[in-house]
Write a protein that holds these residues in place. Structure first.
Motif, short mmCIF file in Angstrom:
data_model
loop_
_atom_site.label_atom_id
_atom_site.label_comp_id
_atom_site.label_asym_id
_atom_site.label_seq_id
_atom_site.Cartn_x
_atom_site.Cartn_y
_atom_site.Cartn_z
N SER A 80 -11.60 -36.40 -6.25
CA SER A 80 -12.03 -37.27 -7.34
C SER A 80 -13.40 -37.87 -7.04
CB SER A 80 -11.02 -38.40 -7.58
OG SER A 80 -9.81 -37.89 -8.09
N THR A 81 -13.60 -38.26 -5.78
CA THR A 81 -14.91 -38.78 -5.37
C THR A 81 -15.98 -37.72 -5.53
OG1 THR A 81 -13.85 -40.29 -3.79
CG2 THR A 81 -16.19 -39.82 -3.48
N GLN A 82 -15.65 -36.51 -5.12
CA GLN A 82 -16.60 -35.40 -5.28
C GLN A 82 -16.91 -35.16 -6.76
OE1 GLN A 82 -15.34 -31.70 -3.51
NE2 GLN A 82 -16.87 -30.50 -4.63
N ARG A 83 -15.88 -35.19 -7.59
CA ARG A 83 -16.09 -34.99 -9.03
C ARG A 83 -16.94 -36.10 -9.64
NH1 ARG A 83 -13.27 -32.00 -12.95
NH2 ARG A 83 -13.50 -32.80 -15.06
N ASP A 84 -16.70 -37.34 -9.21
CA ASP A 84 -17.51 -38.45 -9.70
C ASP A 84 -18.98 -38.26 -9.33
OD1 ASP A 84 -15.26 -39.63 -10.72
OD2 ASP A 84 -14.99 -41.02 -9.04
N THR A 85 -19.22 -37.77 -8.12
CA THR A 85 -20.59 -37.52 -7.68
C THR A 85 -21.24 -36.42 -8.52
OG1 THR A 85 -19.99 -38.14 -5.42
CG2 THR A 85 -22.02 -36.87 -5.70
N GLU A 86 -20.47 -35.37 -8.80
CA GLU A 86 -20.98 -34.28 -9.63
C GLU A 86 -21.29 -34.77 -11.05
OE1 GLU A 86 -18.48 -30.67 -7.43
OE2 GLU A 86 -17.81 -31.52 -9.34
N GLN A 87 -20.41 -35.57 -11.60
CA GLN A 87 -20.62 -36.08 -12.95
C GLN A 87 -21.83 -37.01 -13.00
OE1 GLN A 87 -16.71 -37.73 -13.71
NE2 GLN A 87 -16.13 -35.97 -14.97
N ALA A 88 -22.03 -37.81 -11.96
CA ALA A 88 -23.20 -38.70 -11.92
C ALA A 88 -24.49 -37.89 -11.86
CB ALA A 88 -23.09 -39.63 -10.71
N ALA A 89 -24.47 -36.81 -11.07
CA ALA A 89 -25.65 -35.96 -10.98
C ALA A 89 -25.95 -35.29 -12.31
CB ALA A 89 -25.45 -34.91 -9.89
N LEU A 90 -24.91 -34.84 -12.99
CA LEU A 90 -25.09 -34.21 -14.30
C LEU A 90 -25.59 -35.22 -15.33
CD1 LEU A 90 -21.94 -31.90 -14.49
CD2 LEU A 90 -24.32 -31.20 -14.20
N GLY A 148 -19.76 -26.62 -16.62
CA GLY A 148 -18.53 -26.48 -17.39
C GLY A 148 -17.29 -26.32 -16.56
N GLU A 149 -17.43 -26.38 -15.25
CA GLU A 149 -16.27 -26.15 -14.37
C GLU A 149 -16.41 -26.96 -13.10
OE1 GLU A 149 -14.48 -22.30 -12.17
OE2 GLU A 149 -14.88 -22.02 -14.29
N LEU A 150 -16.19 -28.26 -13.21
CA LEU A 150 -16.29 -29.14 -12.06
C LEU A 150 -15.00 -29.07 -11.23
CD1 LEU A 150 -17.95 -32.28 -13.68
CD2 LEU A 150 -19.04 -30.32 -12.60
N THR A 151 -15.07 -29.62 -10.02
CA THR A 151 -13.89 -29.63 -9.16
C THR A 151 -12.76 -30.41 -9.81
OG1 THR A 151 -14.85 -31.54 -8.03
CG2 THR A 151 -15.17 -29.40 -7.01
N ASN A 152 -11.54 -29.94 -9.61
CA ASN A 152 -10.36 -30.51 -10.26
C ASN A 152 -9.49 -31.23 -9.23
OD1 ASN A 152 -7.92 -31.04 -11.57
ND2 ASN A 152 -8.07 -29.20 -12.82
N PRO A 153 -9.45 -32.57 -9.25
CA PRO A 153 -8.66 -33.29 -8.25
C PRO A 153 -7.16 -33.06 -8.38
CG PRO A 153 -9.52 -34.81 -9.91
CD PRO A 153 -10.19 -33.49 -10.14
N TRP A 154 -6.66 -32.87 -9.61
CA TRP A 154 -5.23 -32.63 -9.80
C TRP A 154 -4.83 -31.28 -9.22
CZ3 TRP A 154 -2.02 -36.34 -10.59
CH2 TRP A 154 -2.41 -37.47 -11.29
#
Length: 241
Positions: A80-90, A148-154
Motif C-alpha cells: 500500500s505504501t508503494q502504491r501510494d508512492t506510485e500514485q503521488a508520482a503519477l 493503468g496497472e499499479l501494484t495491488n496490495p490486496w
C-alpha cells in the motif's frame, strides 16, 4: 506454453507487466518459504523441549495462523505504501503535463533520444505517444510505471496469507503424522525438500538460477531448524520437561 502466457526462461510477460508479476511472485515465494521455515522451526523447537504431541500441534497451529495473518498484514501495508508512492508520482506528472505540456513533450523526446533514437524520430514518437496517452507515456519512460496497472496490495496480502498457510502445513503435517521417534528427522527432510522446491521454483519463474536459489533456501532452513531444536532441547532440559 499457454499456461505461462509468455512468462518463462528467456521470455517476458506479454499480458501482465513485470512489476505485477514480480509483486505476486515475491509475495507467494516469500510467504511460502516463511510458512515452511518458521513453522518448522517452531514445532521442532517445541519438540526439542517436550514429547507432547498435543503441545506440538497447538504450537504449530498457532504459529501457522499468526504467521499467515502477520504476513498478509505486512504485505498489505508495505505494498500500500508503494502504491501510494506510485500514485503521488503519477499525480505530480499529471500536474506537470497540465501546466507545462510543451516542456514535458520536449522532455519525453529527449529521453527517447537518449535511448538511441534520432532527434527527428524521437520527436515523432514522443508526439504520437503524447497524443494517445501522455501520462502513460511519461510514466513508462520517466517513472518506470504502468499508469493503468499499479501494484495491488490486496493481491500481495492474499497471496502471502495463502502461501504461508500452505507452506506451514508441510512441517505441521510431517511432525504430526510421523512416528514419535522419527518425527524430527521426518520434519527436517520434508522441510528441506519443500524449501528447495519453492526456492528453485521462484528462481525459475524469475529467470534466475534454480540450483543456487534452492541451495540457499535449504541452508537457511536447515540452520533455523537446527538452532531452534537445539534451543528447545536446552530449555526442556533446564525446565525438566
Amino acid at each position: 506454453m499457454e499456461g505461462h502466457r509468455g512468462w518463462g526462461p528467456h521470455k517476458e510477460p506479454q499480458n501482465e507487466s513485470i512489476s505485477t508479476r514480480l509483486n505476486w511472485l515475491r509475495a507467494g515465494v516469500l510467504g511460502g518459504n516463511d510458512g515452511i521455515v518458521s513453522t518448522a522451526a517452531l514445532v521442532l523447537g517445541v519438540a526439542g523441549a517436550t514429547t507432547s504431541s498435543q503441545a506440538i500441534l497447538i504450537a504449530g497451529i498457532a504459529g501457522m495462523s499468526s504467521g499467515a495473518l502477520s504476513m498478509a498484514a505486512g504485505e498489505y501495508v508495505s505494498v500500500s505504501t508503494q502504491r501510494d508512492t506510485e500514485q503521488a508520482a503519477l499525480a505530480y506528472e499529471r500536474r506537470e503535463l497540465a501546466e507545462t505540456p510543451e516542456e514535458e513533450l520536449d522532455e519525453l523526446a529527449h529521453m527517447y533520444e537518449q535511448r538511441g533514437l534520432t532527434t527527428d524520430l524521437a520527436r515523432q514518437v514522443a508526439e504520437q505517444l503524447t497524443a494517445k496517452d501522455a501520462l502513460r507515456a511519461h510514466a513508462e519512460v520517466e517513472l518506470r510505471l504502468d499508469a493503468g496497472e499499479l501494484t495491488n496490495p490486496w493481491l500481495a496480502a492474499v497471496t502471502s496469507l495463502v502461501a504461508f498457510a500452505l507452506g506451514a502445513a508441510i512441517p505441521l503435517l510431517a511432525i504430526t503424522l510421523a512416528p514419535v521417534d522419527a518425527r524430527v528427522i521426518a520434519t527436517f527432510l520434508a522441510v528441506v525438500c519443500a524449501v528447495a522446491a519453492t526456492g528453485a521454483l521462484g528462481a525459475r519463474l524469475g529467470n534466475a538460477r534454480p540450483l543456487r536459489a534452492g541451495l540457499r533456501s535449504v541452508m537457511g532452513g536447515a540452520v533455523a531448524m537446527a538452532a531452534t531444536y537445539g534451543i528447545g532441547s536446552l530449555v526442556g532440559q533446564t525446565a525438566g520437561l
